[in-house]
Motif scaffolding. Structure first.
Motif: not given
Length: 123
Positions: A18-30, A37-38, A43-47, A96-101
């Motif tokens: 929730x924290x990481x996904x929310x930070x990306x969705x709402x662009x918190x903390x840059x 390239x997310x 990201x939304x489903x993970x959230x 990003x390749x890390x997305x698949x992992x």
């Protein structure tokens, strides 16, 4: 003891998600820039899955009859995220390749949580 570890794992993983996904969705903390390239659907489903992990922990802790349903819903959503990710890749979208992992890890973990729950807690 195993029940407490299981619940703690769900809470920790759920809160992190929730924290990481929310930070990306709402662009918190840059976080958007840090993630590169997310893929928005991932990201939304993970959230959403983060909240489902927390809901599952609550249900197990309070002995609700529907304890497995949030995890099952998370697994279905993750399958949809995989479909969205592959479609995104097929359309030459940046990722990003890390997305698949990360998706593989999350899917395997969710499936493992479901199987563990079924084996240990449904006795």
């Amino acid at each position: 003891m195993i029940k407490k570890i299981y619940i703690a794992l769900l809470i920790i993983f759920g809160l992190m998600t929730v924290i990481i996904g929310g930070s990306v969705i709402f662009d918190l903390f840059g976080m958007r820039a840090k993630e590169g390239n997310f893929v928005p659907i991932v990201v939304h489903i993970n959230f959403i899955c983060g909240f489902l992990y927390l809901l599952s922990a609550y249900a197990i802790n309070t002995k609700k009859s529907w304890t497995l349903k949030p995890l099952a819903m998370a697994l279905v959503l993750l399958i949809l995220a995989w479909i969205g990710l592959w479609h995104h890749i097929e359309e030459n979208g940046l990722y990003e390749q890390k997305t698949i992992y990360a998706m593989a890890f999350r899917t395997i973990l969710t499936l493992t949580l479901i199987l563990t729950f079924t084996k240990i807690f449904k006795k």
